[in-house]
Write a protein that holds these residues in place. Structure first.
Motif, PDB file in Angstrom:
ATOM      1  N   LEU A 131       0.834  -1.201   0.000  1.00  0.00           N
ATOM      2  CA  LEU A 131       0.000   0.000   0.000  1.00  0.00           C
ATOM      3  C   LEU A 131       0.871   1.255   0.000  1.00  0.00           C
ATOM      4  N   ARG A 132       1.982   1.216   0.767  1.00  0.00           N
ATOM      5  CA  ARG A 132       2.910   2.354   0.744  1.00  0.00           C
ATOM      6  C   ARG A 132       3.560   2.496  -0.631  1.00  0.00           C
ATOM      7  N   LEU A 133       3.867   1.355  -1.258  1.00  0.00           N
ATOM      8  CA  LEU A 133       4.507   1.396  -2.578  1.00  0.00           C
ATOM      9  C   LEU A 133       3.562   1.929  -3.651  1.00  0.00           C
ATOM     10  N   MET A 134       2.266   1.869  -3.419  1.00  0.00           N
ATOM     11  CA  MET A 134       1.317   2.407  -4.388  1.00  0.00           C
ATOM     12  C   MET A 134       1.384   3.928  -4.499  1.00  0.00           C
ATOM     13  N   ARG A 135       2.153   4.568  -3.620  1.00  0.00           N
ATOM     14  CA  ARG A 135       2.382   6.001  -3.749  1.00  0.00           C
ATOM     15  C   ARG A 135       3.369   6.319  -4.877  1.00  0.00           C
ATOM     16  N   ARG A 136       4.126   5.313  -5.310  1.00  0.00           N
ATOM     17  CA  ARG A 136       5.227   5.553  -6.237  1.00  0.00           C
ATOM     18  C   ARG A 136       4.818   5.702  -7.701  1.00  0.00           C
ATOM     19  N   PRO A 137       3.940   4.856  -8.259  1.00  0.00           N
ATOM     20  CA  PRO A 137       3.619   4.978  -9.691  1.00  0.00           C
ATOM     21  C   PRO A 137       2.994   6.326 -10.035  1.00  0.00           C
ATOM     22  N   ASP A 138       3.095   6.700 -11.311  1.00  0.00           N
ATOM     23  CA  ASP A 138       2.496   7.951 -11.769  1.00  0.00           C
ATOM     24  C   ASP A 138       0.972   7.879 -11.717  1.00  0.00           C
ATOM     25  N   VAL A 139       0.409   6.732 -12.085  1.00  0.00           N
ATOM     26  CA  VAL A 139      -1.036   6.523 -12.038  1.00  0.00           C
ATOM     27  C   VAL A 139      -1.300   5.124 -11.496  1.00  0.00           C
ATOM     28  N   VAL A 140      -2.258   5.004 -10.592  1.00  0.00           N
ATOM     29  CA  VAL A 140      -2.723   3.701 -10.127  1.00  0.00           C
ATOM     30  C   VAL A 140      -4.126   3.476 -10.684  1.00  0.00           C
ATOM     31  N   ILE A 151      -7.635   2.879  -2.020  1.00  0.00           N
ATOM     32  CA  ILE A 151      -6.259   3.191  -2.406  1.00  0.00           C
ATOM     33  C   ILE A 151      -5.964   4.674  -2.171  1.00  0.00           C
ATOM     34  N   ARG A 152      -6.940   5.534  -2.417  1.00  0.00           N
ATOM     35  CA  ARG A 152      -6.735   6.976  -2.211  1.00  0.00           C
ATOM     36  C   ARG A 152      -6.422   7.307  -0.758  1.00  0.00           C
ATOM     37  N   ARG A 153      -6.826   6.447   0.164  1.00  0.00           N
ATOM     38  CA  ARG A 153      -6.507   6.689   1.574  1.00  0.00           C
ATOM     39  C   ARG A 153      -5.019   6.516   1.857  1.00  0.00           C
ATOM     40  N   SER A 154      -4.294   5.824   0.944  1.00  0.00           N
ATOM     41  CA  SER A 154      -2.858   5.611   1.111  1.00  0.00           C
ATOM     42  C   SER A 154      -2.022   6.387   0.099  1.00  0.00           C
ATOM     43  N   ARG A 155      -2.682   7.108  -0.816  1.00  0.00           N
ATOM     44  CA  ARG A 155      -1.970   7.700  -1.945  1.00  0.00           C
ATOM     45  C   ARG A 155      -2.573   9.046  -2.302  1.00  0.00           C
TER      46      ARG A 155
END
Length: 365
Positions: A131-140, A151-155
């Motif tokens: 979930l923390r790593l989902m902050r890294r991509p340009d778009v999820v 997902i928006r709660r973590s990103r």
């Protein structure tokens, strides 16, 4: 565009149902892009014939050494492509230290993000890392609104929605009359606790007790097979239950066409592909209420059930039969067939890729 797709979920000879929805996404993307697929797995490379090839890199998500080894192999590969597209949460692990100007898209399907209680304890404890790593991509990319919100709660970055592929026959198969009282139930899913095969068997027994001539065919395999067979024997309805095993998509669609009602006492779904495919086949559905399926299951086409009890699901089966007594299969299928199309998904991914490229350019400045 040359796209590097990295995933931990794909069908294999030993697990033919795993990641079918990811395989369908890749099929769609391969229509418009040159794709190279890397499967992070200790299993043999998938053997099915496809329009795209698969390279397997050995990795176990629970083994840090194998994750680091995969990361070393993947890092130089990323620079040779126009876009990186990871699929499934565990595919993010080798990219924890990735530093690249290459646009990066991630597609997520994990039902445990919406219902962590359905995950095995080790996976639940490890969930914060991806979930923390989902902050890294340009778009999820999420497959539905509920998953996107989670997902928006973590990103803070862009989260867009592209639903799963929903397969169906070209023509909606006709429904037979249920006036004789004989009802054929069908379920599609793994024989695992989250899908509720034991509750489905108990529901069948309850409907039989209420006087319905009912049967259940369960499409899928899993570790609960012996338990489910023993339960059917104990309830004295073994003659009403058929555990069919895993089938290819075309055979699943045939099973849906032969049934009267789709039943799945699921504890939670990210999207609910089999549920949508049942509706697209013109069969009313009775399913658990928790998950992404609540976005497209509405009465009279289907009934959502909050309580995971045989009595609740049996009552819902009776209700959905009454609601659809005079409706045609085409009427039941219309909403889902209009909502989930390949062309809308294709346009969705075109938009996602354009947004990722634009975001990568802005962060490179």
């Amino acid at each position: 565009m040359r796209v590097l797709i990295v995933t931990t979920w794909l069908p294999t000879p030993s697990s033919p149902a795993t990641g079918v929805f990811i395989e369908r996404d890749i099929d769609l993307l391969a229509r418009d892009h040159e794709v190279h697929v890397v499967h992070l797995s200790s299993a043999p490379a998938p053997s099915a014939e496809r329009a795209w090839g698969v390279e397997t890199i050995a990795m176990s998500a629970s083994n840090p050494l194998s994750v680091r080894s995969a990361a070393r192999r993947l890092a130089p590969m990323v620079e040779r492509f126009d876009l990186l597209h990871t699929m499934a949460a565990s595919a993010l692990l080798p990219f924890r230290r990735l530093r690249s100007a290459t646009p990066w898209v991630h597609t997520e399907h994990l039902s445990g993000i919406l219902a962590p209680e359905t995950l095995p304890l080790p996976v639940r404890l490890a969930l914060p890392a991806p979930l923390r790593l989902m902050r890294r991509p340009d778009v999820v990319v999420a497959v539905g609104d509920r998953l996107a919100d989670a997902i928006r709660r973590s990103r803070a970055g862009a989260v867009e929605i592209v639903p799963n592929a929903v397969e169906h026959l070209a023509q909606v198969p006709e429904r037979r009359s249920l006036t004789a009282g004989r009802v054929s139930l069908v379920a599609v899913g793994g024989l695992v606790p989250r899908k509720g095969p034991d509750i489905a068997v108990e529901t069948t027994a309850e409907l039989a007790r209420r006087g319905m001539d009912v049967s259940l065919r369960w499409i899928g395999s899993g570790p609960m097979r012996d338990e489910v067979e023993a339960l059917a024997l104990r309830l004295r309805i073994s003659d009403r239950i058929a555990l069919v095993g895993t089938l290819p998509t075309e055979r699943v669609l045939e099973e849906l066409a032969a049934a009267d009602v789709f039943l799945l006492p699921t504890a939670g779904e990210t999207f609910g592909v089999s549920i949508a495919e049942a509706l697209a086949s013109g069969r009313p559905v009775v399913v658990g209420a928790n998950g992404g399926q609540a976005e497209f299951v509405h009465e009279p086409d289907g009934v959502l059930v909050d309580g995971r009890t045989a009595a609740a699901f049996a009552g819902a089966v009776e209700r959905v039969i009454d609601l659809n007594a005079t409706r045609t299969a085409a009427e039941i299928a219309a909403a889902v067939r209009a909502r989930f199309t390949d062309e809308s998904r294709r346009r969705g991914y075109a938009r996602v890729y354009a947004d990722a490229v634009a975001h990568a350019r802005s962060r490179a400045r």
